[in-house]
Write a protein that holds these residues in place. Sequence first.
Motif, PDB file in Angstrom:
ATOM      1  N   LYS A 146      33.350  14.709  62.202  1.00 33.04           N
ATOM      2  CA  LYS A 146      32.781  16.049  62.416  1.00 33.04           C
ATOM      3  C   LYS A 146      32.623  16.800  61.105  1.00 33.04           C
ATOM      4  O   LYS A 146      31.681  17.575  60.941  1.00 33.04           O
ATOM      5  CB  LYS A 146      33.647  16.841  63.387  1.00 33.04           C
ATOM      6  N   ALA A 147      33.523  16.566  60.173  1.00 39.08           N
ATOM      7  CA  ALA A 147      33.454  17.256  58.885  1.00 39.08           C
ATOM      8  C   ALA A 147      32.202  16.874  58.107  1.00 39.08           C
ATOM      9  O   ALA A 147      31.731  17.638  57.268  1.00 39.08           O
ATOM     10  CB  ALA A 147      34.704  16.941  58.058  1.00 39.08           C
ATOM     11  N   THR A 148      31.635  15.701  58.398  1.00 43.74           N
ATOM     12  CA  THR A 148      30.424  15.258  57.700  1.00 43.74           C
ATOM     13  C   THR A 148      29.201  15.274  58.610  1.00 43.74           C
ATOM     14  O   THR A 148      28.160  14.726  58.254  1.00 43.74           O
ATOM     15  CB  THR A 148      30.622  13.839  57.127  1.00 43.74           C
ATOM     16  N   GLY A 149      29.327  15.873  59.794  1.00 39.11           N
ATOM     17  CA  GLY A 149      28.203  15.974  60.709  1.00 39.11           C
ATOM     18  C   GLY A 149      27.937  14.718  61.522  1.00 39.11           C
ATOM     19  O   GLY A 149      26.860  14.565  62.083  1.00 39.11           O
ATOM     20  N   SER A 150      28.905  13.837  61.578  1.00 35.75           N
ATOM     21  CA  SER A 150      28.753  12.584  62.332  1.00 35.75           C
ATOM     22  C   SER A 150      29.313  12.729  63.735  1.00 35.75           C
ATOM     23  O   SER A 150      30.065  13.644  64.025  1.00 35.75           O
ATOM     24  CB  SER A 150      29.498  11.445  61.633  1.00 35.75           C
ATOM     25  N   LYS A 151      28.947  11.771  64.581  1.00 39.10           N
ATOM     26  CA  LYS A 151      29.468  11.719  65.940  1.00 39.10           C
ATOM     27  C   LYS A 151      30.373  10.507  66.088  1.00 39.10           C
ATOM     28  O   LYS A 151      30.188   9.504  65.406  1.00 39.10           O
ATOM     29  CB  LYS A 151      28.325  11.585  66.947  1.00 39.10           C
ATOM     30  N   VAL A 152      31.316  10.615  66.996  1.00 35.69           N
ATOM     31  CA  VAL A 152      32.130   9.477  67.408  1.00 35.69           C
ATOM     32  C   VAL A 152      31.819   9.226  68.868  1.00 35.69           C
ATOM     33  O   VAL A 152      31.982  10.114  69.708  1.00 35.69           O
ATOM     34  CB  VAL A 152      33.644   9.744  67.209  1.00 35.69           C
ATOM     35  N   ILE A 153      31.353   8.025  69.159  1.00 39.25           N
ATOM     36  CA  ILE A 153      30.965   7.668  70.524  1.00 39.25           C
ATOM     37  C   ILE A 153      31.899   6.574  71.021  1.00 39.25           C
ATOM     38  O   ILE A 153      32.024   5.520  70.392  1.00 39.25           O
ATOM     39  CB  ILE A 153      29.504   7.194  70.572  1.00 39.25           C
ATOM     40  N   MET A 154      32.540   6.842  72.131  1.00 37.95           N
ATOM     41  CA  MET A 154      33.430   5.873  72.762  1.00 37.95           C
ATOM     42  C   MET A 154      32.586   5.015  73.691  1.00 37.95           C
ATOM     43  O   MET A 154      31.933   5.534  74.591  1.00 37.95           O
ATOM     44  CB  MET A 154      34.540   6.581  73.530  1.00 37.95           C
ATOM     45  N   HIS A 155      32.614   3.711  73.471  1.00 34.80           N
ATOM     46  CA  HIS A 155      31.768   2.796  74.237  1.00 34.80           C
ATOM     47  C   HIS A 155      32.624   1.851  75.078  1.00 34.80           C
ATOM     48  O   HIS A 155      33.639   1.332  74.607  1.00 34.80           O
ATOM     49  CB  HIS A 155      30.894   1.977  73.277  1.00 34.80           C
ATOM     50  N   GLY A 156      32.209   1.632  76.323  1.00 32.14           N
ATOM     51  CA  GLY A 156      32.850   0.640  77.172  1.00 32.14           C
ATOM     52  C   GLY A 156      34.269   0.969  77.591  1.00 32.14           C
ATOM     53  O   GLY A 156      35.080   0.070  77.789  1.00 32.14           O
ATOM     54  N   VAL A 157      34.567   2.235  77.733  1.00 26.25           N
ATOM     55  CA  VAL A 157      35.934   2.656  78.083  1.00 26.25           C
ATOM     56  C   VAL A 157      36.166   2.423  79.577  1.00 26.25           C
ATOM     57  O   VAL A 157      35.422   2.929  80.413  1.00 26.25           O
ATOM     58  CB  VAL A 157      36.147   4.146  77.733  1.00 26.25           C
ATOM     59  N   ASN A 158      37.224   1.674  79.899  1.00 22.65           N
ATOM     60  CA  ASN A 158      37.519   1.411  81.314  1.00 22.65           C
ATOM     61  C   ASN A 158      38.171   2.635  81.959  1.00 22.65           C
ATOM     62  O   ASN A 158      38.535   3.600  81.278  1.00 22.65           O
ATOM     63  CB  ASN A 158      38.367   0.141  81.482  1.00 22.65           C
TER      64      ASN A 158
END
Length: 100
Positions: free
Chosen positions: A69-81
């Motif tokens: 977030k500090a660099t304007g990026s996203k974190v996307i959680m994929h395939g979470v059960n």
Amino acid sequence: MNTKLEEIDGKYVATLEGEMDTMAATEAEEVLKPLYHSDGKDVIIDCTDLEYIASSGLRILLVILKGAKATGSKVIMHGVNDDIKNVFKLTGFITLFEFD
């Protein structure tokens, strides 16, 4: 626990497999440390084969999120059960992360 980090199409992709208990989280953190400063690249955390996550694993993900977030990026959680998603709901992390 197996942890892999690679760069694909200008994004970081971290793959988590197995159980991220406290001991495994310590080892995973060494692999994932470059994500603490994602340099404006989005981060995808592939949890397709993640079976369990302890609070120490959640802490690592939170540090990754703060750096992104500090660099304007996203974190996307994929395939979470459903079990892992329930942990995110119980801790309130469900509102912090994006899920696909």
